[in-house]
Write a protein that holds these residues in place. Sequence first.
Motif, PDB file in Angstrom:
ATOM      1  N   LEU A 300     -16.182  26.624  -0.078  1.00  0.00           N
ATOM      2  CA  LEU A 300     -14.602  26.629   0.104  1.00  0.00           C
ATOM      3  C   LEU A 300     -14.241  27.571   0.122  1.00  0.00           C
ATOM      4  CD1 LEU A 300     -14.503  23.326  -1.755  1.00  0.00           C
ATOM      5  CD2 LEU A 300     -13.820  23.480   1.306  1.00  0.00           C
ATOM      6  N   SER A 301     -14.481  28.527  -0.514  1.00  0.00           N
ATOM      7  CA  SER A 301     -13.252  29.571  -1.204  1.00  0.00           C
ATOM      8  C   SER A 301     -13.844  30.924  -0.941  1.00  0.00           C
ATOM      9  CB  SER A 301     -14.005  29.851  -2.666  1.00  0.00           C
ATOM     10  OG  SER A 301     -12.946  31.469  -2.630  1.00  0.00           O
ATOM     11  N   LYS A 302     -14.943  30.756  -0.215  1.00  0.00           N
ATOM     12  CA  LYS A 302     -15.400  32.470   0.351  1.00  0.00           C
ATOM     13  C   LYS A 302     -15.844  32.412   2.084  1.00  0.00           C
ATOM     14  CE  LYS A 302     -15.660  34.749  -3.539  1.00  0.00           C
ATOM     15  NZ  LYS A 302     -16.590  33.862  -4.396  1.00  0.00           N
ATOM     16  N   LYS A 303     -16.569  31.003   2.687  1.00  0.00           N
ATOM     17  CA  LYS A 303     -16.716  30.542   3.449  1.00  0.00           C
ATOM     18  C   LYS A 303     -15.870  30.163   4.158  1.00  0.00           C
ATOM     19  CE  LYS A 303     -21.515  31.102   3.805  1.00  0.00           C
ATOM     20  NZ  LYS A 303     -21.987  32.604   4.429  1.00  0.00           N
ATOM     21  N   TYR A 304     -14.790  28.780   3.781  1.00  0.00           N
ATOM     22  CA  TYR A 304     -13.985  27.890   4.640  1.00  0.00           C
ATOM     23  C   TYR A 304     -12.289  28.880   4.194  1.00  0.00           C
ATOM     24  CZ  TYR A 304     -13.558  23.929   7.642  1.00  0.00           C
ATOM     25  OH  TYR A 304     -13.713  23.174   8.303  1.00  0.00           O
ATOM     26  N   GLU A 310      -5.509  30.696  -8.418  1.00  0.00           N
ATOM     27  CA  GLU A 310      -5.706  29.996  -9.128  1.00  0.00           C
ATOM     28  C   GLU A 310      -6.183  28.681  -9.264  1.00  0.00           C
ATOM     29  OE1 GLU A 310      -3.202  30.772  -7.091  1.00  0.00           O
ATOM     30  OE2 GLU A 310      -1.043  31.561  -8.053  1.00  0.00           O
ATOM     31  N   LEU A 311      -7.120  28.507  -8.047  1.00  0.00           N
ATOM     32  CA  LEU A 311      -7.473  27.444  -7.956  1.00  0.00           C
ATOM     33  C   LEU A 311      -9.076  28.443  -8.462  1.00  0.00           C
ATOM     34  CD1 LEU A 311      -7.429  25.657  -5.463  1.00  0.00           C
ATOM     35  CD2 LEU A 311      -7.328  24.640  -7.377  1.00  0.00           C
ATOM     36  N   ASP A 312      -9.251  29.089  -7.974  1.00  0.00           N
ATOM     37  CA  ASP A 312     -10.990  30.300  -8.120  1.00  0.00           C
ATOM     38  C   ASP A 312     -10.980  30.702  -9.996  1.00  0.00           C
ATOM     39  OD1 ASP A 312     -11.652  30.085  -5.520  1.00  0.00           O
ATOM     40  OD2 ASP A 312     -10.897  32.125  -5.173  1.00  0.00           O
ATOM     41  N   PHE A 313      -9.835  30.873 -10.363  1.00  0.00           N
ATOM     42  CA  PHE A 313      -9.956  31.056 -11.949  1.00  0.00           C
ATOM     43  C   PHE A 313     -10.286  30.248 -12.523  1.00  0.00           C
ATOM     44  CE2 PHE A 313      -7.371  31.014 -16.141  1.00  0.00           C
ATOM     45  CZ  PHE A 313      -8.007  32.575 -16.617  1.00  0.00           C
ATOM     46  N   LEU A 314      -9.652  28.752 -12.207  1.00  0.00           N
ATOM     47  CA  LEU A 314      -9.746  28.065 -13.206  1.00  0.00           C
ATOM     48  C   LEU A 314     -11.597  27.020 -13.279  1.00  0.00           C
ATOM     49  CD1 LEU A 314      -6.731  25.502 -12.274  1.00  0.00           C
ATOM     50  CD2 LEU A 314      -7.337  27.252 -14.319  1.00  0.00           C
ATOM     51  N   GLY A 332      -8.237  19.121   0.331  1.00  0.00           N
ATOM     52  CA  GLY A 332      -7.665  19.838   1.489  1.00  0.00           C
ATOM     53  C   GLY A 332      -8.106  21.548   0.895  1.00  0.00           C
ATOM     54  N   GLY A 333      -6.765  21.930  -0.031  1.00  0.00           N
ATOM     55  CA  GLY A 333      -7.368  23.021  -0.537  1.00  0.00           C
ATOM     56  C   GLY A 333      -5.923  23.915  -0.955  1.00  0.00           C
ATOM     57  N   PHE A 334      -5.710  24.913  -0.242  1.00  0.00           N
ATOM     58  CA  PHE A 334      -4.704  25.581  -0.950  1.00  0.00           C
ATOM     59  C   PHE A 334      -3.671  25.599  -2.404  1.00  0.00           C
ATOM     60  CE2 PHE A 334      -5.342  24.945   3.842  1.00  0.00           C
ATOM     61  CZ  PHE A 334      -6.206  26.123   4.155  1.00  0.00           C
ATOM     62  N   GLY A 335      -4.452  25.249  -2.976  1.00  0.00           N
ATOM     63  CA  GLY A 335      -3.066  24.695  -4.330  1.00  0.00           C
ATOM     64  C   GLY A 335      -4.093  23.196  -5.134  1.00  0.00           C
ATOM     65  N   GLY A 336      -3.304  22.816  -5.733  1.00  0.00           N
ATOM     66  CA  GLY A 336      -3.407  21.166  -5.763  1.00  0.00           C
ATOM     67  C   GLY A 336      -4.495  21.303  -7.688  1.00  0.00           C
ATOM     68  N   CYS A 337      -5.435  20.566  -7.581  1.00  0.00           N
ATOM     69  CA  CYS A 337      -6.462  20.137  -8.559  1.00  0.00           C
ATOM     70  C   CYS A 337      -7.743  20.577  -8.156  1.00  0.00           C
ATOM     71  CB  CYS A 337      -6.264  19.368  -8.932  1.00  0.00           C
ATOM     72  SG  CYS A 337      -4.697  18.552 -10.028  1.00  0.00           S
TER      73      CYS A 337
END
Length: 380
Positions: A300-304, A310-314, A332-337
Amino acid sequence: MIKKLQQAFRERFNKEPIIVGAPGRVNLIGEHTDYNNGFVLPGAVDKRIYVAIAPNNTNTINVFANQFNESYSFSIDVTEPHKGWMNYLLGVTYHIQQGGKKISGVDVMIDGDIPVGAGMSSSAALCSGFGFALNELFQLGLSRMDLAFIGQKTEHTFVGLQCGIMDQFASLHGKKGHVMKLDCRSLEYEYIPFDFPGYKIVLVNSMVSHSLAGSEYNVRRRQCEEGIAILKKHYPGINSLRDVEPAQLLQHQQELPPVVFDRCSYVVYEKERLLTGCEALSKNDLATFGKMMFATHEGLSKKYSVSCTELDFLVECAQHITGVAGARMMGGGFGGCTINIVQADAVETFTNKIRSAFNGLFKKTPEVYVTQVEDGVKIM
Ligand code: GLA
């Protein structure tokens, strides 16, 4: 909260409401796969939107939202969207009637404890709860799946988010102690027990509101369709990324723009991860399941490209805390949990460590929700 809502409703509208509770959702694995006709594995959670409702024998719908201290009235002859959270109610009102069902005016009061913008689908819960309430009140005979589609159509036409069916489905079909493996192509689903007394599902809120997700989300959808259009020339039988095998995608990699290839490859491998994950769950093998979750996050982080710093750090942080079986961004991403599967006796240490690490870097403290999977929409 239910008692308070009931009381506030009586005071404002001078009558007795019925109260419907519509949960938010978690998704264990299978992200951005629903609109690609793939599988998802959501569950309804113990946080809800509550809709208190009673008929008013007019043609007007009067709404009061406790959380925002805002009221809004509209005629049942809805023609177009307005703005903000009202659009969810306008859309549901419109689409129920488009389906040939008759309703009349109602008084409505809304409250809830699903954090807004945290990727737990408070908007799907609002649509599901309001639709379910109208269905009950006017005995419309709509099934839970009908109501899920009404919620989805509302997002598409009144909100502008081309979402899949997962969130509405989960809010309406949840079952205590279970997650649901939904096949978004056939709409068949099975309940899978999520019964790990030694583990908790812990959500960590990145405190980045994912309200910007709308446009980028729709872009991801288009990129997947672009990939399908190219692959379909070679494999006329495929209609969605669900139908594509990894080998087929790799064989035609050069024909796809690199970014489209990355999007498609994430989705194609996410199907594999979900199937492996479900197999692992059936063997009570949370270690393998957790590995799949971490791999999903990587994709989700590298390909999508739907994660954020912040999410990557968590997730990175969670990976190094003892007692964490798996973690990844959710929704969906771009933030949230992020969703984390954490050993029950390690939850406290986990919470303290992740809070202080996050605070050290971003100067804000993430909210942490220890959740459990619950029943879907119901009368409270
Ligand atoms: C949002 C959408 C869902 C789904 C997820 C990603 O929550 O509403 O339909 O696509 O994102 O899995």
